[in-house]
Design a protein around this motif. Structure first.
Motif, mmCIF file in Angstrom:
data_model
loop_
_atom_site.group_PDB
_atom_site.id
_atom_site.type_symbol
_atom_site.label_atom_id
_atom_site.label_comp_id
_atom_site.label_asym_id
_atom_site.label_seq_id
_atom_site.Cartn_x
_atom_site.Cartn_y
_atom_site.Cartn_z
ATOM 1 N N PHE A 109 -41.869 -63.565 -4.962
ATOM 2 C CA PHE A 109 -40.807 -62.511 -4.607
ATOM 3 C C PHE A 109 -39.864 -62.933 -3.418
ATOM 4 O O PHE A 109 -38.626 -62.357 -3.782
ATOM 5 N N GLY A 110 -40.241 -63.599 -2.641
ATOM 6 C CA GLY A 110 -39.244 -63.932 -1.541
ATOM 7 C C GLY A 110 -38.066 -64.728 -2.180
ATOM 8 O O GLY A 110 -36.672 -64.861 -1.617
ATOM 9 N N ALA A 111 -38.428 -65.442 -3.080
ATOM 10 C CA ALA A 111 -37.591 -66.708 -3.812
ATOM 11 C C ALA A 111 -36.361 -66.054 -4.543
ATOM 12 O O ALA A 111 -35.470 -66.546 -5.081
ATOM 13 N N LEU A 112 -36.706 -64.755 -5.162
ATOM 14 C CA LEU A 112 -35.664 -64.118 -5.983
ATOM 15 C C LEU A 112 -34.679 -63.584 -5.351
ATOM 16 O O LEU A 112 -34.675 -63.380 -4.337
ATOM 17 N N PRO A 113 -33.478 -63.380 -6.355
ATOM 18 C CA PRO A 113 -32.316 -62.975 -5.587
ATOM 19 C C PRO A 113 -32.296 -61.559 -5.040
ATOM 20 O O PRO A 113 -31.607 -61.276 -3.940
ATOM 21 N N ALA A 114 -33.354 -60.822 -5.493
ATOM 22 C CA ALA A 114 -33.667 -59.530 -4.853
ATOM 23 C C ALA A 114 -34.673 -59.646 -3.756
ATOM 24 O O ALA A 114 -35.571 -58.808 -3.972
ATOM 25 N N GLY A 115 -34.945 -60.721 -3.427
ATOM 26 C CA GLY A 115 -36.001 -61.066 -2.379
ATOM 27 C C GLY A 115 -36.338 -60.220 -1.298
ATOM 28 O O GLY A 115 -35.431 -59.407 -0.979
ATOM 29 N N GLY A 116 -37.350 -60.463 -0.542
ATOM 30 C CA GLY A 116 -37.657 -59.475 0.428
ATOM 31 C C GLY A 116 -39.308 -59.528 0.481
ATOM 32 O O GLY A 116 -39.920 -60.045 -0.517
ATOM 33 N N SER A 117 -39.625 -58.893 1.543
ATOM 34 C CA SER A 117 -41.186 -58.837 1.675
ATOM 35 C C SER A 117 -41.838 -57.414 1.439
ATOM 36 O O SER A 117 -43.049 -56.983 1.697
ATOM 37 N N GLU A 118 -40.803 -56.330 1.239
ATOM 38 C CA GLU A 118 -41.356 -54.873 1.424
ATOM 39 C C GLU A 118 -42.180 -54.694 0.244
ATOM 40 O O GLU A 118 -43.351 -54.160 0.032
ATOM 41 N N LEU A 119 -41.355 -55.094 -1.274
ATOM 42 C CA LEU A 119 -42.051 -54.815 -2.528
ATOM 43 C C LEU A 119 -43.260 -55.523 -2.412
ATOM 44 O O LEU A 119 -44.411 -54.869 -2.952
ATOM 45 N N PRO A 120 -43.351 -57.035 -2.079
ATOM 46 C CA PRO A 120 -44.569 -57.567 -2.639
ATOM 47 C C PRO A 120 -45.850 -57.197 -1.631
ATOM 48 O O PRO A 120 -46.785 -57.430 -2.083
ATOM 49 N N ASN B 188 -46.441 -60.887 3.270
ATOM 50 C CA ASN B 188 -45.249 -60.789 4.273
ATOM 51 C C ASN B 188 -44.798 -62.465 4.500
ATOM 52 O O ASN B 188 -43.735 -62.495 4.455
ATOM 53 N N ASN B 189 -45.765 -62.944 5.165
ATOM 54 C CA ASN B 189 -45.387 -64.165 5.903
ATOM 55 C C ASN B 189 -45.158 -65.346 4.698
ATOM 56 O O ASN B 189 -44.176 -66.329 4.854
ATOM 57 N N SER B 190 -45.861 -65.298 3.512
ATOM 58 C CA SER B 190 -45.487 -66.083 2.460
ATOM 59 C C SER B 190 -44.172 -65.682 1.790
ATOM 60 O O SER B 190 -43.490 -66.883 1.591
ATOM 61 N N SER B 191 -43.745 -64.498 1.779
ATOM 62 C CA SER B 191 -42.162 -64.150 1.338
ATOM 63 C C SER B 191 -41.463 -64.655 2.251
ATOM 64 O O SER B 191 -40.315 -65.010 1.793
ATOM 65 N N ALA B 192 -41.732 -64.581 3.663
ATOM 66 C CA ALA B 192 -40.716 -65.168 4.577
ATOM 67 C C ALA B 192 -40.348 -66.852 4.232
ATOM 68 O O ALA B 192 -39.108 -67.066 4.348
ATOM 69 N N ALA B 193 -41.435 -67.475 3.987
ATOM 70 C CA ALA B 193 -40.868 -68.815 3.429
ATOM 71 C C ALA B 193 -40.116 -68.814 2.074
ATOM 72 O O ALA B 193 -39.242 -69.629 1.995
ATOM 73 N N GLY B 194 -40.453 -68.031 1.145
ATOM 74 C CA GLY B 194 -39.623 -67.873 0.018
ATOM 75 C C GLY B 194 -38.302 -67.533 -0.095
ATOM 76 O O GLY B 194 -37.439 -67.933 -0.571
ATOM 77 N N VAL B 195 -37.963 -66.378 0.999
ATOM 78 C CA VAL B 195 -36.559 -66.252 1.316
ATOM 79 C C VAL B 195 -35.837 -67.350 1.847
ATOM 80 O O VAL B 195 -34.492 -67.401 1.500
ATOM 81 N N LEU B 196 -36.433 -68.548 2.111
ATOM 82 C CA LEU B 196 -35.495 -69.457 2.606
ATOM 83 C C LEU B 196 -34.932 -70.398 1.509
ATOM 84 O O LEU B 196 -34.002 -71.142 1.533
ATOM 85 N N THR C 255 -30.998 -63.090 1.076
ATOM 86 C CA THR C 255 -31.446 -61.788 0.419
ATOM 87 C C THR C 255 -32.166 -60.978 1.360
ATOM 88 O O THR C 255 -32.791 -59.717 0.628
ATOM 89 N N THR C 256 -32.266 -61.177 2.584
ATOM 90 C CA THR C 256 -32.999 -60.403 3.729
ATOM 91 C C THR C 256 -31.835 -60.285 4.980
ATOM 92 O O THR C 256 -31.178 -61.160 4.985
ATOM 93 N N ALA C 257 -32.354 -59.247 5.629
ATOM 94 C CA ALA C 257 -31.468 -59.238 6.774
ATOM 95 C C ALA C 257 -31.333 -60.580 7.611
ATOM 96 O O ALA C 257 -30.249 -60.929 8.104
ATOM 97 N N VAL C 258 -32.555 -61.059 8.052
ATOM 98 C CA VAL C 258 -32.663 -62.200 8.803
ATOM 99 C C VAL C 258 -31.938 -63.368 8.057
ATOM 100 O O VAL C 258 -31.309 -64.367 8.629
ATOM 101 N N SER C 259 -32.356 -63.712 6.657
ATOM 102 C CA SER C 259 -31.577 -64.938 6.255
ATOM 103 C C SER C 259 -30.039 -64.686 6.261
ATOM 104 O O SER C 259 -29.040 -65.567 6.429
ATOM 105 N N ALA C 260 -29.579 -63.373 6.178
ATOM 106 C CA ALA C 260 -28.153 -63.100 6.226
ATOM 107 C C ALA C 260 -27.555 -63.615 7.538
ATOM 108 O O ALA C 260 -26.459 -63.932 7.690
ATOM 109 N N VAL C 261 -28.409 -63.320 8.618
ATOM 110 C CA VAL C 261 -27.957 -63.524 10.077
ATOM 111 C C VAL C 261 -27.901 -65.038 10.175
ATOM 112 O O VAL C 261 -27.232 -65.637 10.669
#
Length: 511
Positions: free
Chosen positions: A263-274, A307-315, A325-331
């Motif tokens: 879920f984190g690796a998807l273009p609509a990624g994030g950790s809220e939904l998963p 939550n923490n697994s999706s954080a790795a996927g976002v990268l 795909t998330t606020a942190v990755s945008a910053v």
């Protein structure tokens, strides 16, 4: 084998004394800031951006990664102890974690959150190690039309998934794209939205936008809603788990680890939904279903691992495609631009020490976080007693000083305040922040790829659809846009009335 060799080289970079120090500072700051209600890792990274201009890029990103993971850890503490999530992904943790705390099991809730975060973060980072090179190989085959299609998908997905209303999502995206257009047209040289101000010829620095929207906007928002009575913090005791707690937690940890990463690796990624999906899955699979809603440990273990697994996927999309795909990755993407770097497939070739040092530091930071969170949970809990007026006044002070120190420009301070008021307004009227930030950062890049694709096709719009990948992406975009209409039509055919829309939430941003 090349991946393993690159990772070992990354450990050689990350294990130097100075980079270990940066990692320790990052995880400590991230945990501390994640604990504080209303302050998340995105604000922490945004606040530190102006202060890291003189740092070596590798050290700066190792610190940012530590803040990112630390913020994920810290958010669970405030969710469990005072039922107030430190960041959006920890909302679901408060459902069961705070009820466990009120039953005298705060120590067990914090322990399963910390250990689950460590296991999931490690598994997620391992998947990042092996999945990122595959994405790089794929991205090297992309043309200008493919990149534009991917960015368009990121725009539509962020607007469709984030927030309670798609209209608000697209409105937020429009604001972000408008800010991104400020400056000189790269093709014609004409000034756009500069209002005759020469200093705006180069546009607004993304660092100013990030700090204004996240730090100043959040500080103003919280100041408008301050409570006069401090929150009641539940005492902790010794943080550990019994045999039955281990037995009930290890399966949710593993399920959450493998659920969150994709879920984190998807273009609509994030950790809220998963995290919500993980909670529902654990509730369905648990043998103690009656405890859910009353303090079930599975309801903390699964979502925190997710939550923490999706954080790795976002990268993955951020490093391999340059897509936040998330606020942190945008910053963090704006931080790359600050150092003159552009995330994408070529980053792995041009800056291997930085990329693999950053990935290796995630393993190191994860171990540091486990060591910090188990014995020092009581120390982090004391941060919840800091008076809010002092806390947010300090944020405004350091944000202003940091921005002025970067450019020594009074205009930057004016823009910081204006963008801070804009950030406050987005929270007040329920506009999600992520589409705005993605619009600011990706807008100019999408414009560049669009113009390249049209130049290659001599202005023919068919040049935007020249590969199976772009066709598939535009199909996905159409599904995102048409699904609400199709859902209404299906309900009408079944004779069911469409439910009334949810009332607008006052605060639909990401802290």
């Amino acid at each position: 084998m090349d991946t393993i060799t690159s990772l070992l080289d990354g450990f050689g970079t990350a294990l130097t004394p100075i980079n270990l120090l940066y990692a320790l500072i990052g995880v400590a700051l991230g945990t501390a800031i994640g604990v504080l209600p209303g302050i998340g890792p995105a604000m922490a990274v945004a606040l530190l951006l102006p202060l890291t201009f003189e740092l070596d890029p590798i050290g700066a990103f190792i610190m940012f990664a530590g803040i990112y993971y630390g913020g994920m850890y810290g958010g669970s503490t405030t969710s469990i102890l005072i039922n107030t999530p430190g960041e959006a992904a920890s909302v679901i943790t408060a459902v069961e974690g705070n009820r466990m705390a009120k039953k005298g099991r705060a120590a067990q809730a914090l322990a399963t959150a910390a250990i689950g975060s460590f296991i999931a973060g490690t598994i997620g980072t391992l998947m990042l190690v092996f999945f990122a090179p595959v994405m790089v190989s794929l991205a090297l085959t992309f043309g200008a039309d493919d990149y534009f299609a991917v960015m368009l998908l990121a725009f539509v997905a962020a607007c469709s998934v984030m927030g309670a209303s798609r209209v608000r999502g697209f409105a937020s995206l429009g604001i972000g794209l408008s800010i991104g257009l400020i400056g000189m047209d790269p093709t014609t040289g004409q000034s756009r939205l500069g209002f005759g101000i020469p200093q705006l010829a180069d546009g607004i620095d993304v660092v100013v936008v990030a700090v204004g929207i996240f730090a100043v906007g959040e500080a103003l928002w919280v100041a408008s809603r301050l409570r006069r009575t401090p929150p009641e913090v539940i005492p902790i005791g010794r943080v550990w788990m019994g045999r039955d707690d281990w037995k009930r937690s290890w399966k949710p940890w593993l399920r959450g680890s493998f659920l969150g990463f994709p879920f984190g690796a998807l273009p609509a990624g994030g950790s809220e939904l998963p995290t919500f999906l993980s909670y529902m899955l654990e509730r369905r699979l648990s043998k103690n279903r009656a405890e859910f809603g009353k303090g079930a440990i599975e309801g903390v273990a699964g979502p925190e691992a997710t939550n923490n697994s999706s954080a790795a996927g976002v990268l993955v999309p951020m490093l391999t495609l340059g897509l936040p795909t998330t606020a942190v990755s945008a910053v963090m993407l704006s931080a790359f631009q600050q150092y003159g770097l552009q995330p994408g497939p070529l980053l792995f070739e041009r800056e291997p020490d930085l990329v693999w040092g950053l990935i290796a530091s995630l393993f190191i930071g994860n171990a540091m976080l486990l060591a910090l969170n188990l014995p020092l949970a009581g120390v982090w809990a004391r941060l919840l007693r800091i008076p809010r007026p002092y806390l947010y006044a300090g944020i405004l002070f350091f944000a202003s000083i940091g921005m002025y120190a970067v450019g020594s420009s009074a205009l930057d301070l004016v823009l910081l305040l204006i963008l801070g008021l804009l950030g406050f307004a987005t929270r007040r009227f329920g506009l999600p922040i992520i589409p705005l930030i993605i619009g600011v950062i990706l807008g100019p890049m999408a414009e560049l790829q669009l113009r390249r694709a049209l130049q290659l096709s001599n202005g023919d719009l068919a040049g935007l659809v020249t590969s199976p990948l772009s066709i598939a992406i535009y199909t996905a975009v159409a599904l995102f846009l048409l699904w609400p209409v199709a859902r209404i039509a299906l309900r009408a055919l079944r004779g069911r009335p469409e439910p009334s829309p949810e009332p607008a939430r006052e605060h639909d941003g990401v802290s």
